[in-house]
Motif scaffolding. Structure first.
Motif, PDB file in Angstrom:
ATOM      1  N   GLY A  81       0.787  -1.220   0.000  1.00  0.00           N
ATOM      2  CA  GLY A  81       0.000   0.000   0.000  1.00  0.00           C
ATOM      3  C   GLY A  81       0.817   1.266   0.000  1.00  0.00           C
ATOM      4  N   TYR A  82       2.153   1.122  -0.041  1.00  0.00           N
ATOM      5  CA  TYR A  82       3.084   2.246  -0.134  1.00  0.00           C
ATOM      6  C   TYR A  82       3.049   3.162   1.079  1.00  0.00           C
ATOM      7  CZ  TYR A  82       2.886   0.376  -4.812  1.00  0.00           C
ATOM      8  OH  TYR A  82       2.897  -0.500  -5.865  1.00  0.00           O
ATOM      9  N   THR A  88      -3.568   6.416   4.601  1.00  0.00           N
ATOM     10  CA  THR A  88      -2.824   6.679   3.367  1.00  0.00           C
ATOM     11  C   THR A  88      -2.906   5.491   2.425  1.00  0.00           C
ATOM     12  OG1 THR A  88      -1.301   8.133   4.554  1.00  0.00           O
ATOM     13  CG2 THR A  88      -0.577   7.313   2.421  1.00  0.00           C
ATOM     14  N   VAL A  89      -2.798   4.290   2.981  1.00  0.00           N
ATOM     15  CA  VAL A  89      -2.929   3.076   2.163  1.00  0.00           C
ATOM     16  C   VAL A  89      -4.301   3.044   1.495  1.00  0.00           C
ATOM     17  CG1 VAL A  89      -3.103   0.560   2.247  1.00  0.00           C
ATOM     18  CG2 VAL A  89      -1.259   1.736   3.469  1.00  0.00           C
ATOM     19  N   VAL A  93      -4.897   2.912  -2.496  1.00  0.00           N
ATOM     20  CA  VAL A  93      -5.638   1.822  -3.124  1.00  0.00           C
ATOM     21  C   VAL A  93      -6.844   2.358  -3.898  1.00  0.00           C
ATOM     22  CG1 VAL A  93      -7.114  -0.179  -2.630  1.00  0.00           C
ATOM     23  CG2 VAL A  93      -4.851   0.012  -1.573  1.00  0.00           C
ATOM     24  N   MET A  94      -7.514   3.358  -3.359  1.00  0.00           N
ATOM     25  CA  MET A  94      -8.652   3.920  -4.077  1.00  0.00           C
ATOM     26  C   MET A  94      -8.206   4.613  -5.359  1.00  0.00           C
ATOM     27  SD  MET A  94     -11.129   2.748  -2.516  1.00  0.00           S
ATOM     28  CE  MET A  94     -12.339   3.500  -3.604  1.00  0.00           C
ATOM     29  N   ARG A  95      -6.985   5.109  -5.402  1.00  0.00           N
ATOM     30  CA  ARG A  95      -6.467   5.655  -6.659  1.00  0.00           C
ATOM     31  C   ARG A  95      -6.309   4.546  -7.698  1.00  0.00           C
ATOM     32  NH1 ARG A  95      -1.738  10.065  -5.571  1.00  0.00           N
ATOM     33  NH2 ARG A  95      -1.955  10.209  -7.839  1.00  0.00           N
ATOM     34  N   LEU A  96      -5.920   3.363  -7.248  1.00  0.00           N
ATOM     35  CA  LEU A  96      -5.813   2.225  -8.166  1.00  0.00           C
ATOM     36  C   LEU A  96      -7.198   1.769  -8.610  1.00  0.00           C
ATOM     37  CD1 LEU A  96      -2.966   0.159  -6.455  1.00  0.00           C
ATOM     38  CD2 LEU A  96      -2.777   1.951  -8.203  1.00  0.00           C
ATOM     39  N   ALA A  97      -8.158   1.797  -7.684  1.00  0.00           N
ATOM     40  CA  ALA A  97      -9.533   1.462  -8.053  1.00  0.00           C
ATOM     41  C   ALA A  97     -10.076   2.467  -9.066  1.00  0.00           C
ATOM     42  CB  ALA A  97     -10.416   1.411  -6.811  1.00  0.00           C
ATOM     43  N   ASP A  98      -9.791   3.741  -8.863  1.00  0.00           N
ATOM     44  CA  ASP A  98     -10.230   4.769  -9.807  1.00  0.00           C
ATOM     45  C   ASP A  98      -9.594   4.561 -11.185  1.00  0.00           C
ATOM     46  OD1 ASP A  98     -11.788   5.963  -7.874  1.00  0.00           O
ATOM     47  OD2 ASP A  98     -10.321   7.523  -7.379  1.00  0.00           O
ATOM     48  N   ALA A  99      -8.383   3.975 -11.180  1.00  0.00           N
ATOM     49  CA  ALA A  99      -7.685   3.729 -12.449  1.00  0.00           C
ATOM     50  C   ALA A  99      -8.201   2.494 -13.162  1.00  0.00           C
ATOM     51  CB  ALA A  99      -6.185   3.588 -12.188  1.00  0.00           C
ATOM     52  N   ARG A 118      -5.517  -3.428  10.006  1.00  0.00           N
ATOM     53  CA  ARG A 118      -5.960  -2.026  10.019  1.00  0.00           C
ATOM     54  C   ARG A 118      -6.012  -1.452   8.612  1.00  0.00           C
ATOM     55  NH1 ARG A 118      -2.548  -2.028  14.600  1.00  0.00           N
ATOM     56  NH2 ARG A 118      -0.868  -0.973  13.487  1.00  0.00           N
ATOM     57  N   LYS A 119      -5.080  -1.858   7.772  1.00  0.00           N
ATOM     58  CA  LYS A 119      -5.097  -1.403   6.380  1.00  0.00           C
ATOM     59  C   LYS A 119      -6.331  -1.932   5.649  1.00  0.00           C
ATOM     60  CE  LYS A 119      -0.046  -1.071   5.773  1.00  0.00           C
ATOM     61  NZ  LYS A 119       1.115  -1.585   5.008  1.00  0.00           N
ATOM     62  N   VAL A 120      -6.608  -3.218   5.836  1.00  0.00           N
ATOM     63  CA  VAL A 120      -7.779  -3.818   5.187  1.00  0.00           C
ATOM     64  C   VAL A 120      -9.048  -3.120   5.642  1.00  0.00           C
ATOM     65  CG1 VAL A 120      -9.187  -5.905   5.026  1.00  0.00           C
ATOM     66  CG2 VAL A 120      -6.690  -6.053   4.807  1.00  0.00           C
ATOM     67  N   ASP A 121      -9.155  -2.875   6.931  1.00  0.00           N
ATOM     68  CA  ASP A 121     -10.338  -2.212   7.475  1.00  0.00           C
ATOM     69  C   ASP A 121     -10.506  -0.822   6.864  1.00  0.00           C
ATOM     70  OD1 ASP A 121     -12.520  -2.124   9.609  1.00  0.00           O
ATOM     71  OD2 ASP A 121     -11.323  -0.369  10.158  1.00  0.00           O
ATOM     72  N   ALA A 122      -9.387  -0.080   6.744  1.00  0.00           N
ATOM     73  CA  ALA A 122      -9.452   1.269   6.177  1.00  0.00           C
ATOM     74  C   ALA A 122      -9.840   1.234   4.700  1.00  0.00           C
ATOM     75  CB  ALA A 122      -8.104   1.970   6.346  1.00  0.00           C
ATOM     76  N   ILE A 123      -9.332   0.259   3.965  1.00  0.00           N
ATOM     77  CA  ILE A 123      -9.676   0.140   2.544  1.00  0.00           C
ATOM     78  C   ILE A 123     -11.144  -0.206   2.382  1.00  0.00           C
ATOM     79  CG2 ILE A 123      -9.279  -1.209   0.454  1.00  0.00           C
ATOM     80  CD1 ILE A 123      -6.360  -1.567   1.466  1.00  0.00           C
ATOM     81  N   LYS A 124     -11.637  -1.145   3.190  1.00  0.00           N
ATOM     82  CA  LYS A 124     -13.034  -1.530   3.108  1.00  0.00           C
ATOM     83  C   LYS A 124     -13.950  -0.329   3.370  1.00  0.00           C
ATOM     84  CE  LYS A 124     -13.436  -5.934   2.124  1.00  0.00           C
ATOM     85  NZ  LYS A 124     -14.264  -6.431   1.021  1.00  0.00           N
TER      86      LYS A 124
END
Length: 264
Positions: A81-82, A88-89, A93-99, A118-124
């Motif tokens: 997730g960089y 931030t992750v 990830v949402m930038r990749l989804a937008d792409a 925590r990253k998975v939860d934030a992405i969801k």
């Protein structure tokens, strides 16, 4: 069939990972139901080392070029997730989804499993706000990094259950090769199991029998392309071997026609 359903159907989902629009066109022509990127191949094609070195804006731009020619669902390897910051992750990830990505891989690496949760939860949460159905394939690096010698299965199962509880949709046990370990992972946790191709791994039919739902080439095809190009260039530059440049090469008209068709 959408990307999520491909992990639930009767057929093993085989992912020949791509790294640019051209390789995506090549793989799609073989009749695959989905394509996914290799983080290593994509980073190398853009002049970066693999391992969370790729700037997110360059990753998103490259993914957008792949999505332009994609005719099947596209998943992106988002590495870790960089960032170590879950918010931030999620933004990355949402930038990749937008792409154009409908799925991602997200790895735990050498970090704490709780951080990946925590990253998975934030992405969801971010995907829900955006109304995006994003498949999160949680990559567990226990085997790749030899994090639990002698108890890799047990450690991976513990992580898988936590990742599932956090909202992950798949488990990617990268590096596992033994049939008994693969069977234990498939049976011992609730997520569809993804493994990565390795020379010592059982064949695809056996993997499906063991309970694997998805098998990925990882960076292997990109590595093969690099090796083939390196040998051809070395032969040409060193010994003036012109014949080797054309040994096994796809004819120019075939490649150009495939890309022309992808533009329409």
């Amino acid at each position: 069939m959408n990307f999520r359903q491909l992990h639930q159907g009767p057929e093993l989902l085989k992912i020949a990972n791509v790294w640019d629009a051209g390789s995506a066109v090549l793989v799609q022509a073989l009749g695959v139901p989905a394509i996914a990127t290799t983080s290593a191949g994509l980073a190398w094609a853009l002049g970066y080392a693999d391992g969370n070195q790729l700037p997110i804006e360059e990753h998103a731009a490259a993914l957008r070029r792949i999505a332009r020619v994609a005719r099947v669902p596209l998943s992106a390897d988002s590495e870790a997730g960089y960032s170590d910051d879950p918010a931030t992750v999620a933004d990355n990830v949402m930038r990749l989804a937008d792409a154009g990505a409908v799925g991602i891989n997200l790895e735990d690496g050498a970090g704490a499993p709780a951080l990946l949760c925590r990253k998975v939860d934030a992405i969801k949460a971010a995907a829900a706000r955006a109304g995006v159905d994003l498949f999160i394939n949680a990559r567990c690096d226990v085997w790749l990094r030899n994090l639990a010698p002698g108890r890799a299965v047990e450690e991976t199962l513990l992580r898988a259950r936590d990742y599932a509880a956090a909202g992950a949709d798949g488990l990617f046990a990268a590096g596992v090769t033994a049939a008994e370990d693969i069977a234990a992972l498939a049976a011992g946790q609730p997520l569809p199991l993804n493994v990565m191709a390795r020379p010592a791994m059982p064949g695809l039919r056996e993997l499906q029998r063991l309970g694997v739902r998805r098998v990925s080439a990882g960076s292997a095809i990109a590595e093969a392309a690099w090796g083939r190009a390196q040998r051809a260039a070395a032969g040409f530059l060193g010994a003036g071997a012109c014949d080797e440049l054309f040994d096994g090469a796809a004819p120019y008209p075939q490649v150009n026609a495939a890309l022309a068709a992808a533009q329409s």
